[in-house]
Enzyme design. Sequence first.
Site, short mmCIF file in Angstrom:
data_model
loop_
_atom_site.label_atom_id
_atom_site.label_comp_id
_atom_site.label_asym_id
_atom_site.label_seq_id
_atom_site.Cartn_x
_atom_site.Cartn_y
_atom_site.Cartn_z
N TYR A 142 0.81 -1.21 0.00
CA TYR A 142 0.00 0.00 0.00
C TYR A 142 0.85 1.27 0.00
O TYR A 142 0.37 2.35 -0.32
CB TYR A 142 -0.93 0.02 1.21
CG TYR A 142 -1.99 -1.07 1.20
CD1 TYR A 142 -2.10 -1.97 0.15
CD2 TYR A 142 -2.87 -1.21 2.25
CE1 TYR A 142 -3.05 -2.97 0.14
CE2 TYR A 142 -3.84 -2.20 2.27
CZ TYR A 142 -3.92 -3.08 1.21
OH TYR A 142 -4.87 -4.06 1.21
N ASP A 249 -5.10 -7.17 5.80
CA ASP A 249 -6.34 -6.57 5.32
C ASP A 249 -7.33 -7.67 4.93
O ASP A 249 -8.50 -7.67 5.32
CB ASP A 249 -6.02 -5.67 4.12
CG ASP A 249 -7.19 -4.80 3.70
OD1 ASP A 249 -8.26 -4.89 4.33
OD2 ASP A 249 -7.04 -4.04 2.74
N ASP A 253 -10.68 -9.17 7.32
CA ASP A 253 -12.03 -9.09 6.76
C ASP A 253 -12.66 -10.49 6.68
O ASP A 253 -13.86 -10.66 6.91
CB ASP A 253 -12.00 -8.45 5.37
CG ASP A 253 -11.89 -6.93 5.43
OD1 ASP A 253 -11.90 -6.38 6.56
OD2 ASP A 253 -11.81 -6.30 4.37
#
Length: 361
Positions: A142, A249, A253
């Site tokens: 990222y 991430d 989730d």
Amino acid sequence: MATHRIAVLPGDGIGQEVTPEAVRVLRTVARGAGLGLEFEEALVGGAAIDATGRPLPAETLALCRAAHAILFGAVGGPKWDTMPQEQRPERGLLAIRKELDLYANLRPAACFPMLVDASPLKRSVVEGTDLMVIRELTGGLYFGEPRGVERFADGGARAVNTMAYTSREIERVARMAFEVARKRRRRLTSVDKANVLVVSQLWREIVSRVAGDYPDVTLDHVLVDNCAMALIHRPTQFDTIVTENTFGDILSDEAAILAGSMGMLPSASLGGSGGLYEPVHGTAPDIAGKGVANPIAAVLSAAMLLRYSLDRPADADRVERAVHRTLAQGHRTGDIAQPGEKVLGTREIGDLIVRELEAQY
């Protein structure tokens, strides 16, 4: 009485609906515990773009720097999906993480006993699940350079993102993970892709080295694909998980399915300055503005704020008990309701949690 300054950034979508309920809970704690809290709201994400043209206005960042903690809603939505990548609402959140050096994201995922049937997985699989995913938050794909899109004369293109980690970045999140595991059940699982990625090989090397300072914590290494499968197959085997940004991430989730809904999952982003606390559910544009969003993840994020930034573990426990009692009485929002159960709205659930919390002071 010392006053703690809380920056409130509701953001977009249902962030604007659930964040006020978390603020109500914190105000209730402040009254009951004699705690000095001062709230100041600011724009971020799409709302900030609409008002100022930027996803993170300078005054919002200044407020975040000055605050003891940040209570965050969610950012993004279809309205801004066509904007250039560097100008989209999500860049506001990423910039806060980077500027405040919030390098560790803590995401607990627990299957509440009264919500076992809200998960699509079998009761025998999810019952007893209580895990914590610690995601490195300011490195990896990222943030790595170079990144971007190269356009060719023949109409083709080439896109690049770079996964990069230094030993320092790995060591500091590993140490936080060991410390968290030490306060839980003393088992840490480090997740990587060391059979393919050079970055993961360094990750495994550094985490193994740090483990020497924590002989009371059991460490094991698991490949990310195996971890993804095991989370669904046998989640109770996990206590604390630490992993890099992208893997964290995705896995955190995925863990939402264990709790029955994304609306149940809080998070804390910790590191250099203060801390940022947010539900993991995003802006949910399909239900935004309808008053039906589940505020529990935001409320539990407020509990994490009390625990980690204000060092008020007893008050955090009270908030968590209020949530448990509200759920135990059968009160549900639509995302966790079973057929035949009465569905309540965002404000109604907030009212019930506040009432349960007030009864504890």
